[in-house]
Motif scaffolding. Structure first.
Motif, PDB file in Angstrom:
ATOM      1  N   THR A  84       0.814  -1.220   0.000  1.00 29.91           N
ATOM      2  CA  THR A  84       0.000   0.000   0.000  1.00 29.91           C
ATOM      3  C   THR A  84       0.845   1.267   0.000  1.00 29.91           C
ATOM      4  OG1 THR A  84      -1.747  -1.172   1.212  1.00 29.91           O
ATOM      5  CG2 THR A  84      -1.830   1.236   1.201  1.00 29.91           C
ATOM      6  N   VAL A  85       1.765   1.368   0.964  1.00 33.03           N
ATOM      7  CA  VAL A  85       2.575   2.590   1.066  1.00 33.03           C
ATOM      8  C   VAL A  85       3.407   2.835  -0.197  1.00 33.03           C
ATOM      9  CG1 VAL A  85       4.441   3.718   2.330  1.00 33.03           C
ATOM     10  CG2 VAL A  85       2.597   2.569   3.590  1.00 33.03           C
ATOM     11  N   PRO A  86       4.131   1.834  -0.741  1.00 31.43           N
ATOM     12  CA  PRO A  86       4.872   2.082  -1.989  1.00 31.43           C
ATOM     13  C   PRO A  86       3.976   2.468  -3.166  1.00 31.43           C
ATOM     14  CG  PRO A  86       5.704   0.112  -0.916  1.00 31.43           C
ATOM     15  CD  PRO A  86       4.445   0.495  -0.187  1.00 31.43           C
ATOM     16  N   MET A  87       2.795   1.844  -3.260  1.00 35.76           N
ATOM     17  CA  MET A  87       1.890   2.154  -4.367  1.00 35.76           C
ATOM     18  C   MET A  87       1.337   3.578  -4.271  1.00 35.76           C
ATOM     19  SD  MET A  87       1.628  -0.550  -6.391  1.00 35.76           S
ATOM     20  CE  MET A  87       0.045  -0.611  -7.206  1.00 35.76           C
ATOM     21  N   LEU A  88       1.201   4.055  -3.036  1.00 39.92           N
ATOM     22  CA  LEU A  88       0.648   5.396  -2.815  1.00 39.92           C
ATOM     23  C   LEU A  88       1.722   6.467  -2.664  1.00 39.92           C
ATOM     24  CD1 LEU A  88      -2.297   4.699  -0.319  1.00 39.92           C
ATOM     25  CD2 LEU A  88      -2.360   4.871  -2.798  1.00 39.92           C
ATOM     26  N   LYS A  89       2.956   6.124  -2.932  1.00 34.27           N
ATOM     27  CA  LYS A  89       4.068   7.055  -2.707  1.00 34.27           C
ATOM     28  C   LYS A  89       3.869   8.424  -3.361  1.00 34.27           C
ATOM     29  CE  LYS A  89       9.100   7.353  -3.234  1.00 34.27           C
ATOM     30  NZ  LYS A  89      10.309   6.665  -3.747  1.00 34.27           N
ATOM     31  N   PRO A  90       3.456   8.516  -4.631  1.00 32.41           N
ATOM     32  CA  PRO A  90       3.250   9.849  -5.229  1.00 32.41           C
ATOM     33  C   PRO A  90       2.153  10.648  -4.527  1.00 32.41           C
ATOM     34  CG  PRO A  90       3.355   8.143  -6.916  1.00 32.41           C
ATOM     35  CD  PRO A  90       3.223   7.435  -5.604  1.00 32.41           C
ATOM     36  N   ILE A  91       1.082   9.957  -4.107  1.00 35.44           N
ATOM     37  CA  ILE A  91      -0.023  10.637  -3.432  1.00 35.44           C
ATOM     38  C   ILE A  91       0.398  11.075  -2.026  1.00 35.44           C
ATOM     39  CG2 ILE A  91      -2.472  10.512  -2.840  1.00 35.44           C
ATOM     40  CD1 ILE A  91      -1.839  10.128  -5.795  1.00 35.44           C
ATOM     41  N   ILE A  92       1.185  10.236  -1.362  1.00 30.15           N
ATOM     42  CA  ILE A  92       1.684  10.598  -0.030  1.00 30.15           C
ATOM     43  C   ILE A  92       2.565  11.833  -0.126  1.00 30.15           C
ATOM     44  CG2 ILE A  92       3.146   9.859   1.888  1.00 30.15           C
ATOM     45  CD1 ILE A  92       2.191   6.995   1.364  1.00 30.15           C
ATOM     46  N   LEU A  93       3.398  11.898  -1.160  1.00 29.21           N
ATOM     47  CA  LEU A  93       4.254  13.072  -1.366  1.00 29.21           C
ATOM     48  C   LEU A  93       3.406  14.315  -1.599  1.00 29.21           C
ATOM     49  CD1 LEU A  93       7.000  14.409  -1.832  1.00 29.21           C
ATOM     50  CD2 LEU A  93       6.864  13.680  -4.226  1.00 29.21           C
ATOM     51  N   PHE A  94       2.376  14.182  -2.430  1.00 24.92           N
ATOM     52  CA  PHE A  94       1.498  15.320  -2.726  1.00 24.92           C
ATOM     53  C   PHE A  94       0.796  15.822  -1.466  1.00 24.92           C
ATOM     54  CE2 PHE A  94      -2.946  16.539  -3.580  1.00 24.92           C
ATOM     55  CZ  PHE A  94      -2.739  17.730  -4.250  1.00 24.92           C
ATOM     56  N   THR A  95       0.190  14.901  -0.713  1.00 25.70           N
ATOM     57  CA  THR A  95      -0.543  15.312   0.491  1.00 25.70           C
ATOM     58  C   THR A  95       0.395  15.837   1.571  1.00 25.70           C
ATOM     59  OG1 THR A  95      -0.515  13.004   1.272  1.00 25.70           O
ATOM     60  CG2 THR A  95      -2.486  13.751   0.102  1.00 25.70           C
ATOM     61  N   SER A  96       1.612  15.308   1.628  1.00 27.28           N
ATOM     62  CA  SER A  96       2.581  15.800   2.607  1.00 27.28           C
ATOM     63  C   SER A  96       2.944  17.251   2.322  1.00 27.28           C
ATOM     64  CB  SER A  96       3.850  14.937   2.595  1.00 27.28           C
ATOM     65  OG  SER A  96       3.576  13.620   3.000  1.00 27.28           O
ATOM     66  N   ILE A  97       3.135  17.564   1.044  1.00 30.24           N
ATOM     67  CA  ILE A  97       3.495  18.937   0.673  1.00 30.24           C
ATOM     68  C   ILE A  97       2.326  19.891   0.898  1.00 30.24           C
ATOM     69  CG2 ILE A  97       4.102  20.438  -1.275  1.00 30.24           C
ATOM     70  CD1 ILE A  97       5.790  18.123  -2.352  1.00 30.24           C
ATOM     71  N   THR A  98       1.127  19.499   0.469  1.00 34.14           N
ATOM     72  CA  THR A  98      -0.026  20.377   0.662  1.00 34.14           C
ATOM     73  C   THR A  98      -0.353  20.552   2.146  1.00 34.14           C
ATOM     74  OG1 THR A  98      -1.522  18.477   0.344  1.00 34.14           O
ATOM     75  CG2 THR A  98      -1.053  19.846  -1.580  1.00 34.14           C
ATOM     76  N   SER A  99      -0.181  19.494   2.937  1.00 34.31           N
ATOM     77  CA  SER A  99      -0.437  19.589   4.377  1.00 34.31           C
ATOM     78  C   SER A  99       0.607  20.475   5.048  1.00 34.31           C
ATOM     79  CB  SER A  99      -0.422  18.193   5.015  1.00 34.31           C
ATOM     80  OG  SER A  99      -1.439  17.384   4.489  1.00 34.31           O
ATOM     81  N   THR A 100       1.849  20.391   4.581  1.00 32.42           N
ATOM     82  CA  THR A 100       2.908  21.244   5.111  1.00 32.42           C
ATOM     83  C   THR A 100       2.603  22.711   4.832  1.00 32.42           C
ATOM     84  OG1 THR A 100       4.613  19.534   4.874  1.00 32.42           O
ATOM     85  CG2 THR A 100       5.360  21.827   4.924  1.00 32.42           C
ATOM     86  N   ILE A 101       2.191  22.986   3.602  1.00 31.38           N
ATOM     87  CA  ILE A 101       1.853  24.366   3.231  1.00 31.38           C
ATOM     88  C   ILE A 101       0.688  24.879   4.078  1.00 31.38           C
ATOM     89  CG2 ILE A 101       0.941  25.823   1.375  1.00 31.38           C
ATOM     90  CD1 ILE A 101       2.450  24.005  -0.599  1.00 31.38           C
TER      91      ILE A 101
END
Length: 262
Positions: free
Chosen positions: A176-193
């Motif tokens: 799950t985590v490897p498959m969602l890696k691009p989405i996790i990166l996206f949400t991490s950046i938007t959540s950080t902002i």
């Protein structure tokens, strides 16, 4: 943004602005209120974002289970907080954790406390409540991204893993985590902002108090512009701290979690 950058090199009230070079930037490091706001915002970021991302991942996996009943109801219930008014839900949290609020009422009734706690007057608990409020509101927002991505993952991958004896926990971390890696990166950046720009929750729940214990950078910019003696030049300088933090943290996240082949 260019105008704001030029403004950050000026100081004065109203239209009576004068160029002061780097004086505003030097002032930052000798400003205890700014340092408090920066520290508080970093605490919100470091504590809240990982918790929210993990909760969103867990909820998305649970709600993606084909055998789960009432999935639509659960998905709606978790997603609804993120469409509520920022001011409305912040005020509700303020009253929930007030001295005479429901939280104190139930804790005393259950015998877990002998007397009510003034949560919002304690520097530590006030931060905790801000973090709880942000997490409650935005977890469902991130969950929707993960849930959408999971529904596009071929279920035969999980079936093969189960046949090979992989546990649910192993499937989560190795599939799950490897498959969602691009989405996790996206949400991490938007959540950080979003967390670096936090304003409504702090303004409406604690107003930055007690003292400056929950003051955020965005709230401090507001105070500099409209509450204290107006100094739009210095406020623009502080706002560029958020810009720099967003750029630096986004680059770090791309380097750590991004695909090097992109």
């Amino acid at each position: 943004m260019i105008q704001a950058l030029l403004l950050s090199f000026q100081s004065g009230m109203g239209a009576n602005l004068q160029y002061v070079g780097l004086d505003n930037y030097v002032r930052l490091w000798n400003d205890p209120s700014f340092m408090a706001a920066l520290g508080n915002t970093c605490i919100y970021l470091i504590v809240q974002v990982p918790i929210m991302i993990m909760l969103a991942l867990v909820f998305s996996v649970l709600l993606n289970d084909t055998t789960l009943k009432f999935k639509g109801l659960f998905r709606t219930a978790i997603f609804l907080p993120c469409v509520t008014s920022l001011v409305a839900y912040s005020v509700i949290f303020k009253y929930l954790f007030g001295v005479d609020g429901l939280v104190n009422y139930f804790l005393v009734k259950l015998g877990w406390m002998t007397e009510a706690i003034n949560w919002l007057a304690d520097p530590l608990w006030a931060k905790v409540i801000i973090i709880l409020a942000i997490t409650w509101r935005w977890t469902g927002y991130n969950m929707i991204f993960y849930l959408s991505a999971l529904q596009n993952v071929d279920r035969t991958i999980y079936e093969a893993a189960r046949i090979d004896g992989a546990s649910n926990l192993q499937q989560f971390f190795h599939i799950t985590v490897p498959m969602l890696k691009p989405i996790i990166l996206f949400t991490s950046i938007t959540s950080t902002i979003g967390t670096l720009q936090i304003f409504d929750e702090v303004m409406n729940i604690t107003n930055g108090g007690p003292g400056n214990a929950t003051l955020s950078i965005s709230q401090y910019i507001y105070f500099l512009s409209f509450k204290y003696t107006p100094d739009f030049g210095y406020a623009a300088t502080v706002s560029y701290v958020i810009v720099v933090l967003i750029v630096v943290l986004s680059i770090i996240q791309f380097r750590v979690a991004g695909d090097r082949n992109d």
